[in-house]
Design an enzyme around this catalytic site. Structure first.
Site, PDB file in Angstrom:
ATOM      1  CG  HIS A   1      -0.289   0.334   2.509  1.00 14.48           C
ATOM      2  ND1 HIS A   1      -0.004   1.610   2.915  1.00 14.48           N
ATOM      3  CD2 HIS A   1       0.160  -0.467   3.491  1.00 14.48           C
ATOM      4  CE1 HIS A   1       0.581   1.571   4.092  1.00 14.48           C
ATOM      5  NE2 HIS A   1       0.709   0.328   4.464  1.00 14.48           N
TER       6      HIS A   1
HETATM    7  N1  UDP Z   1      -5.097  -5.052   7.976  1.00 12.64           N
HETATM    8  C1  UDP Z   1      -6.396  -5.542   7.982  1.00 12.64           C
HETATM    9  N2  UDP Z   1      -6.929  -5.956   6.808  1.00 12.64           N
HETATM   10  C2  UDP Z   1      -6.256  -5.946   5.620  1.00 12.64           C
HETATM   11  C3  UDP Z   1      -4.919  -5.457   5.624  1.00 12.64           C
HETATM   12  C4  UDP Z   1      -4.376  -5.004   6.821  1.00 12.64           C
HETATM   13  O1  UDP Z   1      -7.033  -5.593   9.035  1.00 12.64           O
HETATM   14  O2  UDP Z   1      -6.832  -6.329   4.594  1.00 12.64           O
HETATM   15  C5  UDP Z   1      -4.531  -4.587   9.244  1.00 12.64           C
HETATM   16  C6  UDP Z   1      -3.225  -5.232   9.627  1.00 12.64           C
HETATM   17  O3  UDP Z   1      -3.451  -6.456  10.269  1.00 12.64           O
HETATM   18  C7  UDP Z   1      -2.591  -4.184  10.522  1.00 12.64           C
HETATM   19  C8  UDP Z   1      -3.077  -2.899   9.926  1.00 12.64           C
HETATM   20  O4  UDP Z   1      -4.213  -3.220   9.118  1.00 12.64           O
HETATM   21  O5  UDP Z   1      -3.081  -4.273  11.849  1.00 12.64           O
HETATM   22  C9  UDP Z   1      -1.962  -2.347   9.085  1.00 12.64           C
HETATM   23  O6  UDP Z   1      -2.398  -1.330   8.321  1.00 12.64           O
HETATM   24  P1  UDP Z   1      -1.639  -0.806   7.035  1.00 12.64           P
HETATM   25  O7  UDP Z   1      -0.820  -1.889   6.454  1.00 12.64           O
HETATM   26  O8  UDP Z   1      -2.688  -0.185   6.187  1.00 12.64           O
HETATM   27  O9  UDP Z   1      -0.743   0.379   7.609  1.00 12.64           O
HETATM   28  P2  UDP Z   1       0.701   0.468   8.250  1.00 12.64           P
HETATM   29  O10 UDP Z   1       0.808  -0.541   9.338  1.00 12.64           O
HETATM   30  O11 UDP Z   1       1.714   0.259   7.148  1.00 12.64           O
HETATM   31  O12 UDP Z   1       0.780   1.858   8.780  1.00 12.64           O
END
Ligand code: UDP
Length: 368
Positions: A205
């Site tokens: 993402h």
């Molecule tokens: N997540 C979720 N469903 C999905 C993809 C990710 O619940 O289809 C959760 C994941 O388990 C984690 C969070 O979203 O807890 C991570 O978000 P993201 O990857 O968007 O952001 P980042 O952590 O990179 O800031």
């Protein structure tokens, strides 16, 4: 203690959900403001429902613009909400535009800011998240750092002393609490006809990967060359770019809509490998003891690379991506515990509860 919590993006819902439970146990009066940064039902509402979060007191409906537009609109609207609620402190999470907007709005009103996940650094200022983190940390009165590395990063920028508290990582708490719930309730493996340890789980993402045709192509080609089944819950940004660039999804990649957290935990736990550019998912791989390949040039969670649970692979060469994924399967890292004991949310709530409010108001840093 009266608190306004500002959230807006998926990872913040997960973190705020577990901290809200702890705040509630300590009778902290918390109002949640949702900026609207993530607005699809499967990127937002599902988390409030499944994780039993309190409904937002205000929903600002701001999203879909450029970083500058979103941040500016959020500051204006959050300022009005803060004037209306007049909280003792504003609680923010992580590194999104919502985090920075809330920090600026609060700082201008002289309302103390408490930052959860303070001190993380990628040392790559081209990432919008890095700029958001640095600025938020420097405006904060209380910095809840997840790791020793984060504490050291803050100290290197001159932020040290009582205002920095190493509490552990709230995502560890969430993985433990909701992980147990997911075992009872999620049937995602059955729905997708997946067998445990028979698939890799992938998420993509980050702007640096999705907005760049070359990197996005390498990632998809890397998945194709890896050859095993790859389950890809598709982030709306990645979907838009793949369609926009006219890229093809390889035959071994099963694209699904973004899933709720409980299904995600289940998919993570039973994957043979996780390939991701997400910050949170890298850590969740470790919490569930699943090997991880991180599709980035650098990571904030360096302890996972040092201990062998994670390996970095820059998405510039599809063969290298495939090799890193294949090599990760079946590996385990060193026995480390860098993210606390699973009580980070309770420690944050304790600091922010009645007694915490008093100390916060007496903290000279608040006056800066
Ligand atoms: N997540 C979720 N469903 C999905 C993809 C990710 O619940 O289809 C959760 C994941 O388990 C984690 C969070 O979203 O807890 C991570 O978000 P993201 O990857 O968007 O952001 P980042 O952590 O990179 O800031």
């Amino acid at each position: 203690m009266k608190l306004v919590t500002v959230v807006g993006a998926r990872p913040q819902f997960v973190k705020a959900a577990i901290v809200s439970r702890a705040l509630d146990r300590r009778r902290v009066d918390e109002a949640i403001v949702h900026t609207g940064q993530h607005f699809d039902a499967n990127m937002s509402q599902v988390f409030f429902d499944e994780l039993e979060m309190p409904a937002p007191a205000r929903h600002l409906g701001i999203g879909g613009g450029t970083h500058g537009q979103n941040t500016g609109r959020m500051i204006e609207r959050i300022e009005a909400v803060l004037v209306e609620f007049s909280p003792h402190a504003v609680l923010v999470y992580g590194d999104t535009d919502s985090t920075l907007a809330a920090a600026i709005a609060a700082a201008k009103l002289n309302i103390p800011i408490a930052h959860v996940e303070a001190g993380l650094r990628s040392f790559n200022r081209r990432m919008p998240e890095e700029v958001n983190r640095v600025l938020t940390d420097h405006a904060s009165s209380l910095l809840f750092a997840p790791t020793q590395v984060a504490v050291r990063n803050l100290a290197a920028e001159g932020i040290a002393g009582d205002l920095v508290i190493e509490v552990g990582d709230v995502m560890h708490d969430a993985a433990l609490f909701y992980g147990a719930k997911a075992d009872q309730t999620s049937n995602v493996l059955g729905r997708l006809s997946l067998r445990p340890k028979d698939y890799a789980l992938a998420t993509v993402h980050r702007a640096e990967n999705t907005d760049d045709l070359a990197r996005l192509s390498v990632i998809l080609n890397g998945f194709a060359k890896y050859g095993g089944k790859v389950v890809l819950p598709m982030h709306p940004r990645a979907k838009a770019r793949i369609e926009g660039f006219g890229l093809r999804i390889p035959a071994n990649v099963l694209v699904i809509e973004p899933v709720g957290y409980l299904d995600m935990v289940m998919l993570e736990k039973h994957a043979c490998l996780i390939a991701t550019d997400s910050g949170g998912v890298q850590k969740e791989a470790f919490f569930h003891r699943v090997p991880c390949a991180t599709l980035r040039d650098e990571t904030e969670w360096v302890e996972l690379v040092d201990s062998g649970w994670n390996r970095l692979v820059s998405p510039v060469d599809a063969d290298a991506v495939a090799r890193a994924m294949a090599a990760a399967v079946g590996t385990i890292g060193a026995a480390i515990a860098p993210y606390g004991r699973g009580d980070a949310s309770d420690r944050i709530a304790a600091r922010l509860s009645e007694d915490g409010a008093e100390r916060l108001e007496n903290d000279p840093q608040v006056a800066r």
